[in-house]
Each structure stands twice: as structure tokens, then as C-alpha cells.
Design a protein around this motif. Sequence first.
Motif, short mmCIF file in Angstrom:
data_model
loop_
_atom_site.label_atom_id
_atom_site.label_comp_id
_atom_site.label_asym_id
_atom_site.label_seq_id
_atom_site.Cartn_x
_atom_site.Cartn_y
_atom_site.Cartn_z
N THR A 131 0.69 -1.31 -0.07
CA THR A 131 -0.06 0.05 -0.16
C THR A 131 1.19 1.34 0.01
O THR A 131 0.34 2.44 -0.39
CB THR A 131 -0.84 0.14 1.18
N GLY A 132 2.03 1.08 0.41
CA GLY A 132 2.84 2.27 0.64
C GLY A 132 2.72 3.14 1.57
O GLY A 132 3.20 4.09 1.98
N LEU A 133 1.73 2.47 2.76
CA LEU A 133 1.49 3.39 3.82
C LEU A 133 2.28 2.84 5.26
O LEU A 133 2.15 3.56 6.31
CB LEU A 133 0.03 2.78 4.46
N GLY A 134 3.10 1.70 5.15
CA GLY A 134 3.77 0.89 6.19
C GLY A 134 4.51 2.06 6.85
O GLY A 134 4.52 2.15 8.03
N LEU A 135 5.65 2.53 5.99
CA LEU A 135 6.62 3.46 6.71
C LEU A 135 6.07 4.66 6.96
O LEU A 135 6.23 5.47 8.11
CB LEU A 135 7.77 3.61 5.54
N ALA A 136 4.89 5.18 6.31
CA ALA A 136 4.24 6.43 6.71
C ALA A 136 3.48 6.32 8.09
O ALA A 136 3.61 7.18 9.06
CB ALA A 136 3.33 6.91 5.56
N ILE A 137 2.97 5.12 8.19
CA ILE A 137 2.44 5.04 9.62
C ILE A 137 3.53 4.81 10.79
O ILE A 137 3.34 5.64 11.84
CB ILE A 137 1.42 3.67 9.63
N THR A 138 4.43 4.15 10.33
CA THR A 138 5.76 4.10 11.19
C THR A 138 6.16 5.20 11.70
O THR A 138 6.17 5.84 12.97
CB THR A 138 6.70 3.10 10.66
N TYR A 139 6.28 6.26 10.79
CA TYR A 139 6.95 7.45 11.25
C TYR A 139 5.91 8.27 11.94
O TYR A 139 6.38 9.09 13.12
CB TYR A 139 7.12 8.20 9.82
N SER A 140 4.96 8.34 11.57
CA SER A 140 3.52 8.94 12.38
C SER A 140 3.54 8.33 14.04
O SER A 140 3.36 9.26 14.81
CB SER A 140 2.50 9.14 11.79
N ILE A 141 3.53 7.02 13.95
CA ILE A 141 3.44 6.50 15.40
C ILE A 141 4.73 7.13 16.12
O ILE A 141 4.50 7.42 17.40
CB ILE A 141 3.53 5.04 15.36
N ILE A 142 5.87 6.86 15.83
CA ILE A 142 7.25 7.06 16.48
C ILE A 142 7.09 8.63 16.86
O ILE A 142 7.35 8.90 17.85
CB ILE A 142 8.48 6.94 15.34
N GLU A 143 6.64 9.47 15.95
CA GLU A 143 6.52 10.76 16.25
C GLU A 143 5.76 11.16 17.22
O GLU A 143 5.89 11.92 18.35
CB GLU A 143 5.99 11.75 15.00
N LYS A 144 4.55 10.46 17.27
CA LYS A 144 3.50 10.74 18.40
C LYS A 144 4.21 10.01 19.84
O LYS A 144 3.85 10.61 20.83
CB LYS A 144 2.14 9.81 18.26
N LEU A 145 4.91 9.10 19.77
CA LEU A 145 5.48 8.44 20.82
C LEU A 145 6.80 9.24 21.25
O LEU A 145 7.34 9.03 22.39
CB LEU A 145 5.97 7.06 20.52
N GLY A 146 7.12 10.38 20.74
CA GLY A 146 8.16 11.43 20.99
C GLY A 146 9.50 10.74 20.78
O GLY A 146 10.62 11.21 21.36
N GLY A 147 9.40 9.79 19.70
CA GLY A 147 10.95 9.28 19.17
C GLY A 147 11.30 9.89 17.78
O GLY A 147 10.61 10.74 17.49
N ARG A 148 12.34 9.08 17.32
CA ARG A 148 12.69 9.64 15.84
C ARG A 148 13.20 8.46 15.20
O ARG A 148 13.72 7.51 16.06
CB ARG A 148 13.60 10.71 16.17
N ILE A 149 13.10 8.43 13.91
CA ILE A 149 13.56 7.35 12.99
C ILE A 149 14.36 7.95 12.06
O ILE A 149 14.24 8.88 11.42
CB ILE A 149 12.35 6.42 12.55
N THR A 150 15.32 7.18 11.76
CA THR A 150 16.47 7.51 10.59
C THR A 150 16.63 6.46 9.66
O THR A 150 16.36 5.25 10.23
CB THR A 150 17.52 8.12 11.09
N VAL A 151 17.15 6.49 8.65
CA VAL A 151 17.47 5.43 7.67
C VAL A 151 18.85 5.59 7.15
O VAL A 151 19.16 6.94 6.53
CB VAL A 151 16.23 5.06 6.83
N GLU A 152 19.58 4.62 6.95
CA GLU A 152 20.82 4.68 6.02
C GLU A 152 20.90 3.72 5.37
O GLU A 152 20.58 2.29 5.58
CB GLU A 152 21.81 4.47 7.18
N SER A 153 21.28 3.85 4.15
CA SER A 153 21.12 2.55 3.02
C SER A 153 22.18 3.05 1.80
O SER A 153 22.10 4.42 1.58
CB SER A 153 19.95 2.34 2.35
N GLU A 154 22.90 2.11 1.28
CA GLU A 154 23.51 2.36 0.28
C GLU A 154 23.17 1.44 -0.86
O GLU A 154 23.18 0.23 -0.40
CB GLU A 154 25.03 2.30 0.38
N GLY A 155 22.73 1.72 -2.20
CA GLY A 155 22.18 0.68 -2.92
C GLY A 155 23.26 -0.42 -3.06
O GLY A 155 24.41 -0.16 -3.26
#
Length: 551
Positions: free
Chosen positions: A512-536
Amino acid sequence: MEEKDYSKLRGKIIVTTLCFSLIPLFALGISIYHQFSVSYTDRIMEDLRTMVENRRSAIDLFFSERVSQLTTLAYTHSFDQLKQEGYLDKVFDIIQTRSKAFVDLGVIDQEGNQVAYSGPYKLKGLNYKKEAWFAAVMSRGVYISDVFMGFRKFPHFVIAVVRREGGQSWILRATIDTYIFDAMVRAAQVGKEGDAFVVNRQDILQTGSRFSGELLGKPDCPDFSASVGTSVEEIEWNGHKTLFAATTINNNKWVLVIKEDPEEALTPLLRGRYIAILIFIAGASIIVLGTILIARAMTARLIQADREKATLDSSLVQSSKMAALGKLAAGIAHEVNNPLAVIKEKAGWIKDLLEEEDVANSENYREIEDAIAKIDQHVERAKKVTHRLLGFGRRMEPLREMVDINKTLDETIGFLENEARYRNIDIRTDYLENLPVTRSDSTQLQQVFLNIIDNAIDAIGKNGEVKIKTGLVSNNSEIAITISDSGPGIPGEMLDRIFDPFFSTKKVGEGTGLGLAITYSIIEKLGGRITVESEGGHGTTFMVYLPTQER
Ligand SMILES: Nc1ncnc2c1ncn2[C@@H]1O[C@H](COP(=O)(O)OP(=O)(O)OP(=O)(O)O)[C@@H](O)[C@H]1O
Ligand SMILES: [Mg+2]
């Protein structure tokens, strides 16, 4: 701004600061030094002038004393007295006890005959009529000769005075050896290179010199024989700058020359210059070093501030996207859910009817059954989307319970274990024991971890590894959960978009493409933060940070 823009800015700050501090420093240093060297050089010239004039006074005093001694002698005695040898000897002895300047004393009649002589040589009876000094003294009354060798073949000069007595003139004449006079002149030599000597008007040395030639020779120096008064000048001599002071002595007959090496005189100034240069270099180095350090610190602060601003900007954008989507999603989901329920119910109803009716033998039975199954399947799919949208849109207020992250992670892994095993994906954990608790919502956190691990499993496909690690960061004020996979990684241009709602690279119907959007919004509400690192090509790592809570 890019890295090279920052280093350009740093360069500009350094150059400008250096210009503003070093140029005035440099100008100040040069002008002080210039001013100082001018006054110092003037002072040296002045000292030299004083010295040459003092020497002149001493020498002239010496001459005038000698002349007045002789004059007094001549005028207090008669010719007849002095021509008696014994008397002259007595007078000479008295003079010698007071001063050794005179070597001998002679009385000469107007014919040039030495009628009496007292001294170490046998000069009695000599006739001086043809000597140049004889004529000179006769005409002028007092005479001091140039230095000459004379009958004795020894450098000396003569002082003579004339007395007119009755109808005749006679001369009292004394010799002065040059060594006494030489010593007086030599006293004006300064330093290792200094020299002092006397020349006559024909530029012939009247004294010995240290470096500038032999007595009675030509001096090795500019010609001062025509000097008038006192002069002090710097002259280039033998390729070397030299200070010369000259003054006339002996009734303008001779010139006293003092020579000085300016470098020697300027040694304290040169030493001062080295010290000034050293201080300047040290000062400039401190300024340069300070400027570089300050410029670096400033740009580092700027870079940090820019980064923080960029993160803040992107999280603001993300939050506003979420907020807009939330409203939209709730509305749509609600509207779509009702028709979906009706469609599903009607499809079930058709299925039931088909079972009851005897249409099993009907030609289109299979097709009808397939169609119903498809309706069912797609309604389920649509429901899944609306369900997620609803959850997202409702923005359920999270619970605030004590959550043990390690335990929550283990529970989440439990849901996915079968799937992972089936795909030969190894889920490894590396937990920090006694991890502090966090005040959070364990169900929502499970949702977060589930989304991330789910994505990791999807990205790997088959055969791979997911590593889950917990730990403490930021002075133990945050729990860090790191989830990395051995999947293909996320290309740079996509990295900024993965948290966007509906961004998916999966096939239609699979994501759906909603998984990470939801994840982001939950973590924001919980007062945390999320980052990602990736190299192809090198896997992906998600990092979730949650605030710790005292137990
Ligand atoms: N671990 C990962 N490795 C590679 N790509 C990933 C990873 N996690 C997410 N992505 C990329 O981010 C996109 C968005 O992920 P997101 O979870 O939001 O949606 P989705 O997984 O596509 O759909 P859904 O979560 O509804 O199944 C994915 O389609 C994928 O391209
Ligand atoms: Mg997903």
C-alpha cells in the motif's frame, strides 16, 4: 550548501580576518621600525659629530698650550740668556718636568743658525735658513709645521715662535714627536672597524692610521683635505657604506677624520629589528592559527545548524503531509467502508443462493463462482487499505505504559518467524541486557517493528539476514533500536521518499505504501525519531530512537 561551499566560506572568513588583522599589524610594525631607525641613525650621526668636535677641541687646546708655553718662554727671556747652552738646558728641564710633549728646544738667530740647542740630538750649529718653516715663521710670528722627517729621519713637527728684540729677530723652536699627537687622535677610534687620523691640505696623512694608510702617505678614504668646518656623512667606500666625520684643526691647516662602520654602530638597531621580526612572526602565527581555528569552529557550527534546520524542515514537511493525509484518509475510509460492507454481504448472499439453487450444472456456474471469489478477494484487499487508512487517520492516542523494548521486539519477531524460516532468512538479535524501559504504547511499537522487519524480509526476498540490536545513546537518554537487513538497499534518490504515504516500489496489490508512513507518524507521536541509512547494494539500516524512562 555543499561541502565545497562551506570550505569556500571558511576560506573567505580566514582571508578577510587575516587581511583586517595582519595588514594593520604589518603597517604599524614597519612604521614604528622606520621611525625608530631614522631617529637612531640621526642619533649616531649626532654622536659622531660630538665626538669629532670634542677631539678637535682637545687637539686645538694641546696646540695652543704648546704655543703659549713657547711664547711665554720667548718673551720672559732675552736672546742672550737663552743662547747660553747651560741656561737653555735648565729651562728645557723645567718644561720637561711639566710635560713630555717637547722633544727638544732650540734658539735660532735671524740668519737661520741654531745658536743653542737642548735635546737628545746633536743639532747645534745647523742652519735652517733654507727650510720652508724658517721663512714661514719669520713672516707669521708663530708657526706649526706639517709632519716631516727632517735631519733626524724621524716623524715630527715643529712649533716655532719669533721674538723681535731690539733690531733683531730670533726664533724659539721646539720639536714635538708625532707619537704624542698620534695617541690623542687614536683616542677617537671607535669599535673594531673605527679609524681616526689627520690629513693636511695636500691630503697627506699627518698621523698613522689603523686601516687607512701609512704616515705621510695618501689615505685610503675620500678626500677631506679641502673640508671646511665640521661634516658628518655616510659615504659608499670600497663597496661598503661608511660613516665619515671630518673637522678642521690646527688653525684650519689640518683635517681630523673619524671613520666608523655604520653596521657596527647599528648593531643594537639590527638586533632590535630581529627581535621585532621574531615578535611579528610569532604574533602573526598566533593570529593565523587563531583565525583558522575560529573559522573552523564557526563553519562547523554553521554546518551543524544547517543540518539541524534541514532535519527540522524535512520532519515538518513529513508531519504536515501526515496531517493532511490523516484527515483525507479518515474521510475516504469511512465512505468506502460502507459500500464495501454491502458488496461483501451481497457477494456472500449470492454465494449462499448459488449453493441453494440447483445451478451446479449450469454452464456458467464455475465462472460465477470465480467472479464471486474475486469480488471477495478484492473487497478484502480494499478493506485492508481502508483499515490501515482508518488506523492512520484516527491517530489513536497512544497508551503510556512501561514498555520493555527487548520483549516487544521478541513478540514482534514471533509473528514473522514462520515467514522468515520459509524464506530462509535468519533473524538475529543482539540486545543490551537490562535495557531501561520507555513510556510508550507496546501495541503501536509492535506495529512499527512489524512494518520495518516486514519490509526487510520483503527486500531480501530469499536467503539473507536481518539483525536487530538494542542499545543506549545520547548519554543514556535514548534507547536505540537498529534493524538492518542484507537486502539490495535503497537508492539515494528514493531515500527521501520512503516515508511518504503511498510511496511503494512493490507491485500493485502487494504494497500500500503506507507501512513506513504509519511507522513515522507513530514514532513521532511516541516522542521518538526514526532515521534510515542505505547504500544501494549494501543493505538497509533503520534506526528508531525512543526516550528512556526512569523505572
Ligand atoms: N528494508 C528495505 N529495503 C529496501 N527497500 C525498502 C526497505 N524498506 C522499505 N523499502 C522501500 O520503501 C517503500 C515503502 O515502504 P512501505 O513500508 O511504506 O510500503 P510498502 O512496503 O511498499 O507497502 P506495505 O507496507 O503496505 O506493504 C517500499 O516499497 C520499498 O521500496
Ligand atoms: Mg511495508
